[in-house]
Design a protein around this motif. Structure first.
Motif, PDB file in Angstrom:
ATOM      1  N   MET A   1       3.106  -6.854 -17.888  1.00 43.02           N
ATOM      2  CA  MET A   1       4.331  -7.361 -17.281  1.00 43.02           C
ATOM      3  C   MET A   1       4.630  -8.757 -17.840  1.00 43.02           C
ATOM      4  O   MET A   1       3.729  -9.570 -18.022  1.00 43.02           O
TER       5      MET A   1
ATOM      6  N   ARG B   1       3.872  -4.088  -5.823  1.00 43.63           N
ATOM      7  CA  ARG B   1       2.924  -4.877  -6.618  1.00 43.63           C
ATOM      8  C   ARG B   1       1.535  -4.838  -6.021  1.00 43.63           C
ATOM      9  O   ARG B   1       1.374  -4.849  -4.798  1.00 43.63           O
TER      10      ARG B   1
ATOM     11  N   LEU C   1       7.697 -12.916 -13.705  1.00 45.19           N
ATOM     12  CA  LEU C   1       6.951 -13.642 -12.665  1.00 45.19           C
ATOM     13  C   LEU C   1       7.528 -15.036 -12.433  1.00 45.19           C
ATOM     14  O   LEU C   1       7.612 -15.507 -11.301  1.00 45.19           O
TER      15      LEU C   1
ATOM     16  N   GLY D   1      -0.854  -8.875  -9.132  1.00 44.09           N
ATOM     17  CA  GLY D   1       0.574  -9.061  -9.391  1.00 44.09           C
ATOM     18  C   GLY D   1       1.165  -7.943 -10.239  1.00 44.09           C
ATOM     19  O   GLY D   1       2.361  -7.920 -10.523  1.00 44.09           O
ATOM     20  N   ARG D   2       0.323  -6.995 -10.661  1.00 46.73           N
ATOM     21  CA  ARG D   2       0.774  -5.907 -11.541  1.00 46.73           C
ATOM     22  C   ARG D   2       1.748  -4.989 -10.803  1.00 46.73           C
ATOM     23  O   ARG D   2       1.591  -4.729  -9.607  1.00 46.73           O
ATOM     24  N   ILE D   3       2.766  -4.481 -11.541  1.00 50.38           N
ATOM     25  CA  ILE D   3       3.705  -3.517 -10.947  1.00 50.38           C
ATOM     26  C   ILE D   3       3.000  -2.170 -10.849  1.00 50.38           C
ATOM     27  O   ILE D   3       2.539  -1.631 -11.850  1.00 50.38           O
TER      28      ILE D   3
ATOM     29  N   ARG E   1       9.041 -16.491  -8.865  1.00 47.97           N
ATOM     30  CA  ARG E   1       8.623 -17.761  -8.262  1.00 47.97           C
ATOM     31  C   ARG E   1       9.832 -18.681  -8.046  1.00 47.97           C
ATOM     32  O   ARG E   1       9.908 -19.407  -7.067  1.00 47.97           O
TER      33      ARG E   1
ATOM     34  N   THR F   1      10.178  -3.653  -6.737  1.00 45.79           N
ATOM     35  CA  THR F   1       8.881  -3.226  -7.283  1.00 45.79           C
ATOM     36  C   THR F   1       7.825  -3.242  -6.193  1.00 45.79           C
ATOM     37  O   THR F   1       7.914  -4.022  -5.246  1.00 45.79           O
TER      38      THR F   1
END
Lengths: 239, 335
Positions: free
Chosen positions: A1, B27, A6, B32-34, A10, B25
């Motif tokens: 990802m 997670r 990310l 934190g991975r989808i 945030r 999504t």
């Protein structure tokens, strides 16, 4: 990802945090102002004839005004600061080191706003002297790196100093007859209106420079904190 | 056959806290991975459409929530939406962009645009003209453009039962993009000043312009996928995401309330402080919805990339989600 995704999440989390706490400071301080005015009014109305004759002593500030304002701050300001503090790390996902030197509240005119400017701004119309002791005591060093990493103003002390300064300035020009009513009237006109501006209104003017109100400064601190965290996040390029 | 997963599989993990929903999504909370992309179905769009006021989705959140809670008979559907925190105000407001790729039919898009247009009908013409001149879009031209888009959206819906569907959808692509850019110009952003902060427009009018932009962007992605133009859909989704970030990142509920309070106070004969306080009560949930929209718009390119990576045909995908009427959401796992 991708890190971009990310970083964006945030960024949104920080914006949400800032939206929430700027709105909360705005709403709750505005709603809380009548309560502060009542608390101050009660203390002034409670002055004895002796105090009205010779002037209220230091006890008036320390035992009446300061606790009253302190209780107001504790009720209306402190819970928001604590909640914001608690939620910030999760939203920002940045460590204290990432924010060092980044946080500073800027006055609307573009110059940096320091605590001393706030104090100058609090010298209310009429040239009332707040008093060196009150000013000195009104400054404290923050112990947390979060919202108030810079020197903060101790508003309970400052407001207490202002109230006492103002009340004292009324003596000598007021005859004893009708003193209570006159004091009340002066309190409403000379102190509450400018104090309202200083706490939740448009702020005060000092040397041609606008100094924002307590409410606006708190909101500004939140916005600046979120912006500093966003910059730190983007500098780092990913969580 | 599209390899969808059913959300039930993940609900227990969400309840345990091992998995969380962020935008569209799911997670893994630790990494934190989808683990999956959420995709709405035709059922969800129909549910959302029932409770919408003419003011649009972003201003009718409370009404929308109670309407869905009251009207959805299937406890399983409610449990799924609620388990994924999709029955909250912000998430329902964000239905304007859809969950994943929009499953809203072109007829629904047209109906929504019609409602939003009506919200803007009373805007003074010279105000529109002034604003649009800055963006080099002529209001009269825009009216002609609107008629063209309406006609094309009608035909695009009809195309599902036509033998030359792809040709009709292809005709829609350009005008859909032009119409969207017209609305983008009206919404403005960092450089041009946002309509949301412009007191010449009522909050309802400003939100209508914003929603029209979101609706058209979502419809264009759908059209490009129907044409199997995955790369173009990805490009458009990214480009729109970039524009949207610029347009809303600097906004806050306080800014909106402050910018509009003087006009509201004058119009309604109330104090500016009262007007500001009332505006804040509506601008805060609105901005909460906008933040959710930011996430959804940001996640759309990742979903399209998954379609590309997994070799999933666009038309087959859209047909599958439109036709799903038993569940409001399906899931697609990354390649």
């Amino acid at each position: 990802m991708s890190d971009d995704l990310l970083v964006q999440e945030r960024r949104v989390a920080l914006a949400r945090w800032a939206d929430k706490y700027t709105a909360r400071f705005d709403r709750e301080l505005t709603n809380g102002w009548p309560d502060l005015a009542d608390r101050l009014r009660q203390q002034v109305a409670g002055l004895s004839w002796y105090e009205l004759t010779v002037g209220p002593g230091p006890d008036f500030r320390e035992k009446r005004i300061q606790p009253a304002v302190g209780a107001w701050v504790e009720r209306y300001v402190q819970p928001i600061v604590e909640d914001a503090d608690r939620e910030f790390p999760e939203s920002a996902q940045v460590g204290p080191g990432d924010l060092q030197g980044d946080v500073r509240a800027d006055a609307p005119s573009g110059g940096a706003l320091y605590a001393t400017d706030v104090l100058k701004g609090m010298a209310l119309p009429g040239g009332l002297l707040v008093g060196g002791g009150a000013v000195g005591m009104a400054l404290t060093s923050a112990t947390t790196w979060l919202i108030f990493a810079t020197i903060e103003v101790n508003w309970p002390l400052l407001i207490a100093g202002l109230v006492v300064g103002t009340v004292l300035s009324w003596f000598g020009v007021i005859s004893l007859a009708g003193l209570g009513a006159e004091l009340q009237r002066r309190f409403e006109n000379n102190l509450l209106l400018p104090l309202r501006e200083a706490v939740i209104g448009t702020g005060t003017e000092q040397g041609g420079r606008r100094v924002p109100s307590l409410k606006d400064q708190l909101k500004r601190q939140v916005s600046d904190r979120a912006e500093a965290a966003r910059r730190a996040l983007e500098r780092r390029g990913g969580p | 056959m599209i390899p969808f997963e059913v959300p039930d599989r993940f609900l227990a993990a969400v309840a345990r806290g091992a998995v969380c929903r962020i935008g569209t999504t799911l997670r893994d909370r630790a990494t934190g991975r989808i683990v999956a992309h959420l995709q709405e179905t035709g059922l969800l769009q129909r549910l959302v459409s029932t409770g919408v006021s003419p003011a649009g989705l972003l201003l009718s959140v409370g009404q929308l929530t109670s309407s869905i809670v009251a009207n959805v008979q299937l406890e399983q559907v409610k449990a799924m939406l609620s388990g994924l925190q999709l029955l909250t105000g912000a998430s329902l407001a964000a239905s304007v962009v859809g969950v994943g790729v929009s499953a809203a039919g072109f007829a629904l898009v047209l109906r929504r645009l019609g409602n939003l247009e009506r919200s803007l009908a009373c805007v003074r013409r010279e105000v529109l003209a002034t604003r649009l001149a800055v963006e080099r879009v002529d209001a009269q031209l825009a009216a002609a453009q609107r008629a063209l888009v309406e006609s094309l959206l009608e035909r695009a819906e009809e195309a599902w039962v036509r033998f030359d569907a792809a040709a009709v959808w292809r005709q829609l692509d350009g005008p859909l993009d032009q119409a969207q850019r017209y609305w983008r110009g009206l919404v403005g952003g960092r450089a041009g000043g946002s309509i949301l902060l412009d007191p010449r427009f009522t909050p309802e009018e400003a939100v209508a312009a914003y929603e029209a932009t979101l609706t058209l962007a979502a419809a264009r992605v759908q059209a490009l996928l129907l044409l199997e133009e995955h790369a173009a859909a990805l490009h458009h989704a990214r480009e729109f995401h970039h524009w949207h970030e610029e347009a809303v990142q600097g906004l806050s509920p306080i800014d909106i309330a402050a910018a509009r309070s003087a006009a509201v106070a004058e119009a309604e004969g109330v104090s500016e402080a009262d007007a500001r306080s009332r505006l804040l009560r509506t601008s805060q949930p609105f901005m909460d919805g906008v933040r959710e929209v930011q996430l959804r718009v940001g996640h759309r390119p990742a979903l399209i990339q998954t379609l590309i990576d997994r070799g999933i045909a666009g038309r087959e995908y859209i047909e599958a989600v439109r036709d799903a009427t038993d569940v409001p959401l399906v899931l697609l796992t990354p390649a």
